[in-house]
Structures are given as C-alpha cells and as structure tokens.
Enzyme design. Structure first.
Site, PDB file in Angstrom:
ATOM      1  N   GLU A  27      22.751  43.965  47.849  1.00  0.00           N
ATOM      2  CA  GLU A  27      23.684  42.892  47.494  1.00  0.00           C
ATOM      3  C   GLU A  27      23.068  41.512  47.743  1.00  0.00           C
ATOM      4  O   GLU A  27      23.705  40.605  48.278  1.00  0.00           O
ATOM      5  CB  GLU A  27      25.001  43.033  48.264  1.00  0.00           C
ATOM      6  CG  GLU A  27      25.841  44.212  47.817  1.00  0.00           C
ATOM      7  CD  GLU A  27      27.254  44.176  48.362  1.00  0.00           C
ATOM      8  OE1 GLU A  27      28.182  44.562  47.635  1.00  0.00           O
ATOM      9  OE2 GLU A  27      27.442  43.755  49.524  1.00  0.00           O
ATOM     10  N   GLU A  81      28.189  51.364  44.853  1.00  0.00           N
ATOM     11  CA  GLU A  81      29.221  51.407  45.889  1.00  0.00           C
ATOM     12  C   GLU A  81      30.582  51.397  45.201  1.00  0.00           C
ATOM     13  O   GLU A  81      31.069  50.351  44.793  1.00  0.00           O
ATOM     14  CB  GLU A  81      29.096  50.221  46.856  1.00  0.00           C
ATOM     15  CG  GLU A  81      27.878  50.293  47.752  1.00  0.00           C
ATOM     16  CD  GLU A  81      27.868  49.206  48.811  1.00  0.00           C
ATOM     17  OE1 GLU A  81      28.932  48.577  49.026  1.00  0.00           O
ATOM     18  OE2 GLU A  81      26.797  48.977  49.410  1.00  0.00           O
TER      19      GLU A  81
END
Length: 583
Positions: A158, A232
């Site tokens: 991320e 995710e």
C-alpha cells in the site's frame, strides 16, 4: 514445477486459466504447532492459496542477528502449505502495516535520528537489501520456479497511501530480483492510491471490502488488460482499546465475495485467520490521536482466534463452491476447550523494587529513548532525584506512550499519549525523593507518516521549569521472567507488580484467560507471552493456545500495572470475551 503467467484477462498456471482463492494466514500470529491445522482448514473451505506477510522486526531484531526458526520458521510453514496442496502469496514488505508493531519495520532503524523510512534514504535501502538477502537466500527453493509453493511476491505494501517515489519501488523490485525472486511480482493499493503505488511492468492489485463491482470496474479502467485481483478483500476489521469489537454480517460479506468471483477476479481474504498479537507485538494508528490496537487479531474472520470455523467460514465455502471445486468433507468442528474456574496467584514481586535485579542502570544527562537503549518492546524505568520538597510540576514534551509517575515508589499519576497529556502536579515529601517514571511502549504506529515512532520520554522533560541533568534508564523488555524475585504475600501492592500462580491440567486444550477485576498489564503462561489486557476493553480475555499448556502443573504470571483485585484470582474459560460488538 508450476509457472504463473498472465494474459489479457487473467492468470495462467502451467498454461491453464487460474484464479487465486486465497486467505491471509500470518504464521507469526499463530502458534507453530497449530500451523498444520489452520492450513488444512483453509483447504477445506475451498482455498487454493494462503497469503502471509513477513515481519522484518521479528526476523531481524538487531542488524547483526537473523531468526528463522521456532515460531519464525517460515520454511517450515511453506513446507506445510505445500504438503496441504496450497500455493502461497508472499508479502515480505519491507513494510507490512498489518496492525503490527511499527508496520514490521525494526525499531533499530529509528536509532538514526533523521532516517527517512520507506524511501531511498541510503541507510534504509541498505538495511532492506541486507534483510532481503538474509530472508530470500534460504527461501529460493520455495519459489514456484524451483518447484515450491510461492507463486508470486509482493513489492512493498500500500505504498500509494504513503508516497509516490517510483524509483524507490523500482529499487525494491530490483533487490528482490537480484536475490533470486523470479516469480511474478505485484503491488497492492486501495483504489484511490493505485497510480501512486503502482510500478510499471508489475501487476497492480486493489484492496477493498465493499462496493466490490465498483472497485473492480475502477481497477479495470486503470488497467484495461491483465488479471483483476483483490489482494486484501476486507471481510472484518481490527479492534482498538476503548472502542467496540468490530464484526461484519456473514451474509453481507458473502454477497460481496459473490460479486468479486462473478466478475472473474481473484481474491485474498484479509483475514482468513487473524490469530493473535502475542506479547508486545500489536501496532497502533495515529491520525492526530494515538490509538493502540488490542491483543486479539480475531478480525471476525472465517476462522476465529482459536482456529474454529465461524458462520463466515460456512457462508464463504458455499459461495466458493459456485465457482470452484470444494473438498467433499464436512465443516471442521471446534477444538476442545479447557476450563479452570479459579486460580489464585499466591506469590508476588513489586516491579520498582525488583528493577535492579532485572536490568542494569544506564546513566545519562537526559532520558534515553528505547531505540537509543537498543530496546524493541516493553517498558523503560526512568529515575532522577528531586532536589526540594513541596509542590512540583512535571512537564514532558512527548510521552510515548503511557507514563506512570511515582515519588518514592508511591503512585502520583499517569500521563497518556492517547489523551494528549503532558503535565502532572504532585507533592514531594522530602528533599532527595526519587522520581520514577515507568513508560510503556503500547505499540509503534503501523500506518502513515507516524511510523517514525520512537518510544520513551522524548523532547524536553522539565521539573518546575528546569531540566534535570542526571537520569538513570533501565530497559525492561521482559523477554524472560526468570529473575523475578517472587515471594509469598497476603497484601496487594499499590504499584506495578508481578503475580505468580500455579494450576493443574489433565489434558491440554485451547482456553481463554479471564482477568476479572484486574486493571492493565500483561500475562504469561509457562513463559509464553499471551499479550496485553486492559479493563477499558473491548477485549476482556486472552487466548491461550493448547500447545502452551502441559499435562500436570502449569505457571501463570500476571504483570499488573495498577492495583489488582484483593483476591488475586484469574480464571480459564471455554469461551472468549472480545467485548460489545459494532457492525
């Protein structure tokens, strides 16, 4: 040997269409004797892959020390996954977030006062390269290109939510390749951060937990060709102290999963099995207010903290069966549970008087940070002498994270980072009194710019406007409890104290430690660190894995930071208490 490739629409494995049906399972949050059980349950739910982060801070606790055994025996975990017929998505960071202490970055990096983490700072990238070399050299046989289970490896994590330095990501990718990673690489970001965190020539994937069709369409708009994947797929959430236990309706999560699979996308549940932040390993968030994460990482997952299938397990299994074969086997039942209703802790040792026997004093002109003391977790005890009696004002610029203040061993107050507290007034009984400040690292920040999170007393420390110039610092990592001078006692200490008791077990089984009437601290069973407890909740029990127990006599130690109950009893029950829920 399996070869993973991509075409214009999806993945190919050995030239045939392939879809990742994966679930997060962090080996470092599960007792190693339970890895096989959790992996088997992943396969029985219909998964073909498991995903795991790699916590740099545990594997390399000091620059010259690397750990790859015991609960960190990643090669063994990969062997067990392969034996179960599961592939692996490996996410070595170096930054992992994961609601894990410091996002997995080792605290010793922060001993450099001006280091820039997750950047091309030469000190940081040199440390990363060394970590990758130590980690990946023994993992090469586990890559799919060499017949192992690891199909793909993630670059950073991320990163688009943190920065936009493509050259930094390119260095990480080159470093992975230079160390033998010849399987596909991928990045993952939330959809709004996709472009900032993407790397040309590397598969970009998305993280989300709702509005699945919308987010997949946005991913396709930005990436017209190639696989769609939710690396995710958030099916639950983590908890923080002082809030409620977060849960998500199983039917709602199953509908979102159906949308993902109907779109032809691959998926990785975050989490399939969350596990536990044992010891001092929980992280924290700081979006203008510091919020530490609880010990449990149950995450409202398909497998709960004890590895038992939940309603989500059954609901997800039914959805997966619409799109892929699911093993013809019943849903596994819950594991046996142990109950020991009342255990009295008969021996105690006060922390402050015992400190000299637990650690050495380090003298300094100012309080030293944990990082300067080469300390990762636990507490630091700071002491100085108060020159005059009467009213006094203590002012601390930065408390990281919770400071208990004592004068001559008597508690006079608490300063909490979470409440933005910096000053405390008290009365000094005599000239020459000793000021003691016990500081707890409640978890280094794991997300955002706050990851530069040094611990202890930072900045100026003033007594009536003057900086004391003589301090002692005593690191208390509490990695072992062997030197604690326990003695029988009938009184309850007024300050921090260790309490010890024994209980008998006929047949070890999973259980939950309940600390009714206790305030705040940590607990160990047979030397195994269960984690933190805190009466503010939501979590009111601690998971005890069956392998921690033994047939016969067992030991429990509780470090209570405040006054514990007069009875000094705890209980082991068959059910957890994670607190009132919030959807």
């Amino acid at each position: 040997m399996p070869v993973l490739q991509t075409d214009q629409t999806g993945f190919l494995l050995d030239g045939k269409p392939f879809r990742f049906l994966s679930g997060g399972l962090h080996y470092f949050r599960v007792h190693p004797e339970q890895w096989r059980d959790r992996l088997r349950k992943a396969r029985l739910m219909g998964l073909n892959t498991v995903e795991t982060y790699v916590p740099w801070n545990l594997h390399q606790p000091r620059p010259d020390r690397f750990v790859l055994d015991g609960g960190l025996d990643l090669p063994r975990f990969l062997d067990l996954a392969a034996a179960e017929g599961l592939y692996v998505l490996l996410r070595p960071g170096p930054y992992i977030c994961a609601e894990w202490e410091g996002g997995g970055l080792p605290s010793w990096l922060l001993a450099e006062p001006d280091i820039r983490l997750r950047s091309r700072d030469p000190r940081f990238v040199a440390a990363v390269d060394d970590f990758f070399h130590r980690l990946l050299t023994p993992l090469r046989p586990y890559l799919a290109s060499r017949g192992g289970p690891v199909l793909a490896v993630q670059v950073e994590n991320e990163y688009g939510a943190y920065g936009d330095d493509t050259a930094y990501l390119e260095h990480l990718a080159d470093s992975l390749r230079a160390r033998g990673v010849d399987v596909p690489l991928f990045t993952c970001d939330q959809p709004v951060d996709l472009e900032r965190g993407a790397l040309p020539g590397v598969l970009a994937t998305a993280n989300f937990g709702s509005r699945s069709a919308h987010h997949l369409a946005a991913l396709r708009a930005q990436r017209p060709e190639g696989p769609l994947m939710a690396t995710e797929f958030w099916i639950g959430w983590f908890d923080r102290w002082g809030a409620r236990h977060v849960v998500r309706d199983p039917d709602d999560a199953a509908r979102e999963l159906d949308e993902v699979l109907a779109a032809g996308a691959s998926v990785n549940f975050y989490m399939f099995h969350g596990g536990t932040n044992f010891g001092f390993t929980n992280g924290a968030n700081d979006k203008h207010t510091y919020r530490p994460t609880v010990t449990s990482y149950d995450y409202d997952s398909p497998l709960d903290e004890a590895g038992d299938p939940t309603e989500k397990y059954t609901a997800f299994r039914a959805v997966i069966a619409k799109y892929a074969p699911v093993p013809d086997a019943p849903v596994p039942g819950p594991s046996p549970k142990l109950t020991v209703p009342a255990v009295t802790l008969t021996r105690s040792a006060e922390l402050l008087p015992s400190a000299d026997g637990l650690t050495s004093r380090i003298a300094s002109r100012r309080p030293l940070t944990m990082e300067e003391l080469e300390q990762d977790f636990g507490f630091v005890l700071y002491e100085t002498t108060l020159p005059v009696r009467g009213p006094a004002l203590l002012e601390i610029e930065h408390v990281r994270d919770r400071a208990q203040v004592f004068v001559d061993g008597q508690p006079v107050g608490v300063l909490e980072r979470e409440n933005h507290e910096h000053a405390l007034a008290f009365t000094v009984p005599r000239s020459g009194s000793v000021l003691s400040v016990l500081v707890e690292n409640q978890g280094r920040v794991n997300y955002g710019q706050g990851i530069h999170d040094r611990k202890g007393l930072l900045g100026s420390v003033l007594l009536d406007g003057v900086e004391p110039s003589a301090w002692t610092n005593r690191p208390l990592p509490l990695a072992t409890l062997t030197d604690i001078p326990f003695a029988a006692t009938t009184t309850t200490p007024v300050g921090p104290a260790f309490h010890r008791g024994e209980f008998d077990v006929t047949e070890p089984a999973d259980t939950y430690l309940h600390l009714d009437g206790w305030t705040k601290g940590n607990a160990w069973v047979n030397g195994f660190p269960l984690g933190r407890y805190w009466s503010r909740g939501p979590q009111k029990s601690l998971y005890v894995p069956a392998p921690v127990l033994r047939a016969g006599t067992n030991e429990i130690v509780v470090l209570e930071l405040h006054a514990g109950p007069r009875s000094r009893t705890v209980g082991f029950r068959a059910t957890p208490d994670l607190g009132p829920t919030e959807e």
